[in-house]
Enzyme design. Structure first.
Site, short mmCIF file in Angstrom:
data_model
loop_
_atom_site.label_atom_id
_atom_site.label_comp_id
_atom_site.label_asym_id
_atom_site.label_seq_id
_atom_site.Cartn_x
_atom_site.Cartn_y
_atom_site.Cartn_z
CG PHE A 22 52.22 67.36 41.00
CD1 PHE A 22 51.85 67.34 42.34
CD2 PHE A 22 53.48 66.92 40.65
CE1 PHE A 22 52.72 66.89 43.31
CE2 PHE A 22 54.36 66.46 41.62
CZ PHE A 22 53.99 66.46 42.95
CB ALA A 56 49.64 63.20 35.25
CB ALA A 80 55.44 68.25 33.45
CB ILE A 81 54.87 62.68 34.86
CG1 ILE A 81 53.36 62.79 34.66
CG2 ILE A 81 55.21 61.68 35.96
CD1 ILE A 81 52.72 61.58 34.00
CB ILE A 82 59.49 65.90 36.81
CG1 ILE A 82 58.98 66.92 35.76
CG2 ILE A 82 61.00 65.98 36.95
CD1 ILE A 82 59.12 68.37 36.17
CD GLU A 85 65.72 60.99 45.85
OE1 GLU A 85 65.62 60.29 46.87
OE2 GLU A 85 66.35 62.05 45.80
CG HIS A 88 54.24 58.26 42.57
ND1 HIS A 88 53.06 57.60 42.84
CD2 HIS A 88 53.89 59.54 42.26
CE1 HIS A 88 52.05 58.44 42.73
NE2 HIS A 88 52.52 59.62 42.38
#
Length: 154
Positions: A22, A56, A80-82, A85, A88
């Site tokens: 992702f 992820a 990576a999970i960024i 807004e 989620h």
């Protein structure tokens, strides 16, 4: 007293890696660093298996299937999970992290969780090198420790 010292010799170890695509720029850079570090520690390239998944949340399922084969001494989760807004971010970070841990415990296999959870792209990029190299070190050290404790896998 019998103290088991850290062993960072990757010779003979088989490592499986699952990379979430992702945030592919971050994940691909981490994958390159992790595999280079594994090879630097003596893991042969032919003994490193890499699978990629969309994100992820899909990582744990592939880790579980790799673990079920019994072919690996350790596994690595990369991605990576960024934060965005919405809520989620929390959902993905919490569920992914818990599932990765559960796979390791259920299958008694070390898993180096190198899925970054950051507030923004800059934080993710700043952590790529250290987290990816650490994942390789954790995988090798913990594989050797578990193999020492329960006996080497065939």
């Amino acid at each position: 007293m019998n103290t088991i010292q850290p062993n960072l010799n990757g010779k003979g170890l088989r490592i499986g890696i699952v990379q979430a695509r992702f945030t592919n720029e971050v994940g691909s850079a981490m994958l390159d660093i992790c595999t280079a570090k594994l090879q630097e520690m003596g893991v042969k390239a032919k003994h490193i298996t890499v699978a990629t998944v969309p994100g992820a949340l899909e990582v744990p399922l592939v880790l579980q299937n790799m673990a079920a084969t019994g072919k690996y001494d350790a596994l690595v989760a990369i991605g990576a999970i960024i934060r965005g807004e919405t809520y989620h971010f929390e959902l993905v970070a919490n569920e992914s992290g818990a599932a990765v841990t559960r796979v390791g415990l259920d299958f008694n296999i070390p898993i180096a969780n190198a899925i970054l959870t950051t507030e923004n792209d800059e934080q993710a990029h700043a952590r790529i090198e250290e987290k990816a190299a650490d994942a390789a070190i954790v995988a090798v050290e913990c594989a050797n420790l578990i193999n020492t404790l329960i006996g080497a896998k065939d």
